[in-house]
Design a protein around this motif. Sequence first.
Motif, mmCIF file in Angstrom:
data_model
loop_
_atom_site.group_PDB
_atom_site.id
_atom_site.type_symbol
_atom_site.label_atom_id
_atom_site.label_comp_id
_atom_site.label_asym_id
_atom_site.label_seq_id
_atom_site.Cartn_x
_atom_site.Cartn_y
_atom_site.Cartn_z
ATOM 1 N N GLY A 1 -15.406 -13.105 8.037
ATOM 2 C CA GLY A 1 -15.612 -11.810 7.758
ATOM 3 C C GLY A 1 -16.255 -10.854 8.314
ATOM 4 N N ALA A 2 -16.718 -11.279 9.697
ATOM 5 C CA ALA A 2 -17.450 -10.686 10.505
ATOM 6 C C ALA A 2 -16.179 -9.425 11.300
ATOM 7 N N ARG A 3 -14.977 -10.043 11.199
ATOM 8 C CA ARG A 3 -13.777 -9.195 11.997
ATOM 9 C C ARG A 3 -13.606 -7.982 11.309
ATOM 10 N N LYS A 4 -14.004 -7.636 10.002
ATOM 11 C CA LYS A 4 -14.182 -6.371 9.376
ATOM 12 C C LYS A 4 -15.194 -5.452 9.896
ATOM 13 N N LEU A 5 -16.069 -5.762 10.746
ATOM 14 C CA LEU A 5 -17.056 -4.862 11.109
ATOM 15 C C LEU A 5 -16.673 -4.092 12.306
ATOM 16 N N GLY A 6 -17.265 -3.116 12.591
ATOM 17 C CA GLY A 6 -17.168 -2.377 13.798
ATOM 18 C C GLY A 6 -17.655 -3.446 15.264
ATOM 19 N N PRO A 7 -17.373 -3.079 16.273
ATOM 20 C CA PRO A 7 -17.677 -3.994 17.537
ATOM 21 C C PRO A 7 -19.066 -4.134 17.727
ATOM 22 N N ARG A 8 -20.051 -3.320 17.743
ATOM 23 C CA ARG A 8 -21.255 -3.394 18.050
ATOM 24 C C ARG A 8 -21.886 -4.393 16.776
ATOM 25 N N SER A 9 -21.660 -4.079 15.668
ATOM 26 C CA SER A 9 -22.051 -4.873 14.411
ATOM 27 C C SER A 9 -21.656 -6.025 14.320
ATOM 28 N N ARG A 10 -20.163 -6.168 14.553
ATOM 29 C CA ARG A 10 -19.761 -7.649 14.940
ATOM 30 C C ARG A 10 -20.382 -8.428 15.954
ATOM 31 N N TRP A 11 -20.690 -7.911 16.900
ATOM 32 C CA TRP A 11 -21.520 -8.516 18.314
ATOM 33 C C TRP A 11 -22.739 -9.020 17.541
ATOM 34 N N ALA A 12 -23.628 -8.130 16.998
ATOM 35 C CA ALA A 12 -24.641 -8.518 16.443
ATOM 36 C C ALA A 12 -24.751 -9.640 15.420
ATOM 37 N N LEU B 1 -22.269 -11.871 14.946
ATOM 38 C CA LEU B 1 -21.823 -13.253 15.656
ATOM 39 C C LEU B 1 -22.806 -13.828 16.163
ATOM 40 N N ALA B 2 -23.801 -13.007 16.919
ATOM 41 C CA ALA B 2 -24.918 -13.488 17.772
ATOM 42 C C ALA B 2 -25.811 -14.171 17.054
ATOM 43 N N ALA B 3 -26.237 -13.464 15.904
ATOM 44 C CA ALA B 3 -27.239 -14.164 14.858
ATOM 45 C C ALA B 3 -26.632 -15.421 14.055
ATOM 46 N N ALA B 4 -25.438 -15.269 13.631
ATOM 47 C CA ALA B 4 -24.712 -16.421 13.224
ATOM 48 C C ALA B 4 -24.917 -17.646 13.944
ATOM 49 N N GLY B 5 -24.625 -17.520 15.366
ATOM 50 C CA GLY B 5 -24.799 -18.533 16.368
ATOM 51 C C GLY B 5 -26.244 -19.140 16.536
ATOM 52 N N ARG C 1 -21.822 -15.117 24.268
ATOM 53 C CA ARG C 1 -20.526 -15.689 23.559
ATOM 54 C C ARG C 1 -20.089 -14.627 22.595
ATOM 55 N N ALA C 2 -20.919 -14.108 21.794
ATOM 56 C CA ALA C 2 -20.786 -13.234 20.735
ATOM 57 C C ALA C 2 -19.991 -11.924 21.347
ATOM 58 N N GLY C 3 -20.423 -11.211 22.396
ATOM 59 C CA GLY C 3 -20.041 -10.335 23.144
ATOM 60 C C GLY C 3 -18.519 -10.470 23.583
ATOM 61 N N TRP C 4 -18.461 -11.748 24.249
ATOM 62 C CA TRP C 4 -16.982 -12.042 24.706
ATOM 63 C C TRP C 4 -16.051 -12.311 23.466
ATOM 64 N N SER C 5 -16.564 -12.919 22.175
ATOM 65 C CA SER C 5 -15.581 -12.810 21.259
ATOM 66 C C SER C 5 -15.290 -11.503 20.650
ATOM 67 N N VAL C 6 -16.076 -10.562 20.716
ATOM 68 C CA VAL C 6 -15.784 -9.170 20.316
ATOM 69 C C VAL C 6 -14.926 -8.710 21.324
ATOM 70 N N LEU C 7 -14.815 -8.909 22.551
ATOM 71 C CA LEU C 7 -13.745 -8.219 23.521
ATOM 72 C C LEU C 7 -12.385 -8.797 23.409
ATOM 73 N N ARG C 8 -12.526 -10.213 22.791
ATOM 74 C CA ARG C 8 -11.289 -10.884 22.683
ATOM 75 C C ARG C 8 -10.334 -10.348 21.474
ATOM 76 N N ARG C 9 -9.425 -10.858 21.404
ATOM 77 C CA ARG C 9 -8.649 -10.550 20.044
ATOM 78 C C ARG C 9 -9.066 -11.421 18.981
ATOM 79 N N PRO C 10 -9.341 -10.879 17.504
ATOM 80 C CA PRO C 10 -9.966 -11.379 16.773
ATOM 81 C C PRO C 10 -9.146 -12.722 16.312
#
Length: 319
Positions: A239-250, A252-256, A290-299
């Motif tokens: 679901g986080a793929r619907k968020l903007g990049p900075r929010s998705r980063w935060a 995904l980091a919190a999830a991990g 890792r979350a930052g790298w995930s955001v930079l890559r294709r979802p």
Amino acid sequence: MTDAGGYDAQALHGFAHDSIVKGSKSFALASQLFDRITRERVWLLYAWCRAADDLTDGQDHGGAMVPGHDAAAAIAKIHDLTDRAYAGDPTGDPAFDALGLLLTEIAIPRAIIHDIIAGFDLDAKDWRPRSEADLLRYGYHVAGAVGVAMALVMGIDPKDETTLDRASDLGISFQLANIARDIAEDAAADRCYLPVEWMVELDIPPGQHMHPAFRPRLSVMAKWLSEMAADYEASARWGARKLGPRSRWAVLAAAGIYGDIAREVRARGDHAWDHRAATSLPAKLGWVARAGWSVLRRPPQRRISRDGLWTRPRHGGTA
């Protein structure tokens, strides 16, 4: 200085920042990944949640409970001050004024906030789950609904029920991890969030789950909680793929970071409660990277299904 809607925004942002730093090192770290405006709004919502939780339990940022605390009166106070926040009426209580300030900037349906308060009410009534469905309903009220509110703060459309379901899943995964980690602490406070049906299935007498003889069976329930947490975490990550990049980063980091708590409890087995499970600072920073790298890559393109997961109640977008 008083500005937005009669609230002193600068003072309330400072109060909210101090609240999250004191209340949760993990969330405080993850929140730094948001853009400034989203970060400050997340802090405001956190401050209200933290204060309402503490009012319910008679605590200060999760500290020792006050003996003889009147939980019913606390719930009534939460309802009253929250209603005033929705009316735009400054209360003089910084946590509830933080919510009031937030509501001048974004719309959070009142029904979602009332769902969160319903979770506090369950705690006030010393409620205990009978079934797995009860456990998940509780997880929604005390954490999943917070996830929904946070998603709205991050800009998700209130009509996007599918994404909000995923946001609820993240909160539920956090709560399942909390329950697994805090079994011993909850027992010391005469609380138990393990379903009665699980106790019966594993032949553990009521109130005896912390007895050393039942530790192997208790670790089985912790494994179940950790597995459930992983399923809800996976759903939330999609679901986080619907968020903007900075929010998705935060997110995904919190999830991990929080997911590691459940994974640690499971890995410890019978020794899970010898000392409190936590995610180390290096591990947290690893998840940030890792979350930052995930955001930079294709979802990821492979859809993670929600089939079989508990689904939050619908309110029809009511205010």
